[in-house]
Design a protein around this motif. Structure first.
Motif, PDB file in Angstrom:
ATOM      1  N   UNK A  52      -7.822  -7.664   4.787  1.00 59.25           N
ATOM      2  CA  UNK A  52      -7.294  -8.724   3.922  1.00 59.25           C
ATOM      3  C   UNK A  52      -6.428  -8.075   2.846  1.00 59.25           C
ATOM      4  N   UNK A  53      -5.687  -8.894   2.139  1.00 60.98           N
ATOM      5  CA  UNK A  53      -4.761  -8.380   1.123  1.00 60.98           C
ATOM      6  C   UNK A  53      -5.482  -7.569   0.049  1.00 60.98           C
ATOM      7  N   UNK A  54      -6.689  -7.960  -0.301  1.00 65.90           N
ATOM      8  CA  UNK A  54      -7.427  -7.221  -1.325  1.00 65.90           C
ATOM      9  C   UNK A  54      -7.724  -5.783  -0.904  1.00 65.90           C
ATOM     10  N   UNK A  55      -7.783  -5.528   0.402  1.00 60.95           N
ATOM     11  CA  UNK A  55      -8.001  -4.153   0.864  1.00 60.95           C
ATOM     12  C   UNK A  55      -6.835  -3.258   0.463  1.00 60.95           C
ATOM     13  N   UNK A  61      -6.098   1.005  -5.937  1.00 62.64           N
ATOM     14  CA  UNK A  61      -7.083   1.275  -6.985  1.00 62.64           C
ATOM     15  C   UNK A  61      -7.689   2.670  -6.779  1.00 62.64           C
ATOM     16  N   UNK A  62      -7.966   3.027  -5.530  1.00 63.46           N
ATOM     17  CA  UNK A  62      -8.515   4.350  -5.226  1.00 63.46           C
ATOM     18  C   UNK A  62      -7.529   5.458  -5.596  1.00 63.46           C
ATOM     19  N   UNK A  70      -2.609  -7.152 -10.085  1.00 61.14           N
ATOM     20  CA  UNK A  70      -1.417  -7.823 -10.599  1.00 61.14           C
ATOM     21  C   UNK A  70      -0.154  -7.481  -9.807  1.00 61.14           C
ATOM     22  N   UNK A  71      -0.265  -6.572  -8.844  1.00 60.05           N
ATOM     23  CA  UNK A  71       0.889  -6.120  -8.079  1.00 60.05           C
ATOM     24  C   UNK A  71       1.340  -7.197  -7.092  1.00 60.05           C
ATOM     25  N   UNK A  72       2.629  -7.431  -7.053  1.00 58.92           N
ATOM     26  CA  UNK A  72       3.216  -8.381  -6.110  1.00 58.92           C
ATOM     27  C   UNK A  72       3.308  -7.718  -4.743  1.00 58.92           C
ATOM     28  N   UNK A  73       2.497  -8.192  -3.806  1.00 61.16           N
ATOM     29  CA  UNK A  73       2.464  -7.593  -2.469  1.00 61.16           C
ATOM     30  C   UNK A  73       3.724  -7.874  -1.669  1.00 61.16           C
ATOM     31  N   UNK A  74       4.611  -8.703  -2.196  1.00 63.30           N
ATOM     32  CA  UNK A  74       5.891  -8.945  -1.531  1.00 63.30           C
ATOM     33  C   UNK A  74       7.023  -8.187  -2.227  1.00 63.30           C
ATOM     34  N   UNK A  75       6.672  -7.347  -3.189  1.00 64.34           N
ATOM     35  CA  UNK A  75       7.665  -6.601  -3.951  1.00 64.34           C
ATOM     36  C   UNK A  75       8.281  -5.447  -3.177  1.00 64.34           C
ATOM     37  N   UNK A  76       9.172  -4.704  -3.821  1.00 68.31           N
ATOM     38  CA  UNK A  76       9.948  -3.658  -3.158  1.00 68.31           C
ATOM     39  C   UNK A  76       9.136  -2.458  -2.690  1.00 68.31           C
TER      40      UNK A  76
END
Length: 93
Positions: A52-55, A61-62, A70-76
């Protein structure tokens, strides 16, 4: 840049740019496999399989990235192969 553990990205290296200062995709998320997981690579290094996206945020985080939620997973930073993170919203395990 690979982290000191040999596999995870260093937090400072997560936001990559090329020689002209343009953002580059550092994290590649591959299409879902038969189990609906996605292989995740960072600069060619396999970070693992995401269910899932949280992974993906956990991988960051690791790597000591501050506030990955807060990171946009559709970002550059990201390159999504075939289908983006919205597919997980429909069928999270």
């Amino acid at each position: 840049m690979i982290g000191s553990d040999g596999g995870s990205p260093d937090a400072a290296a997560v936001h990559g740019t090329d020689a002209e200062g343009m953002a580059v995709h550092r994290m590649i998320v591959y299409p879902p496999d038969d189990e609906n997981t996605r292989m995740v690579h960072y600069d060619g290094v396999i970070l693992g399989r995401a269910f899932k996206a949280d992974d993906i945020r956990e991988f960051l985080r690791a790597a000591s990235m501050q506030d990955p939620e807060d990171l946009d997973l559709t970002g550059p930073l990201f390159e999504w192969r075939e289908i983006g993170p919205e597919s997980w919203e429909e069928s999270s395990p």
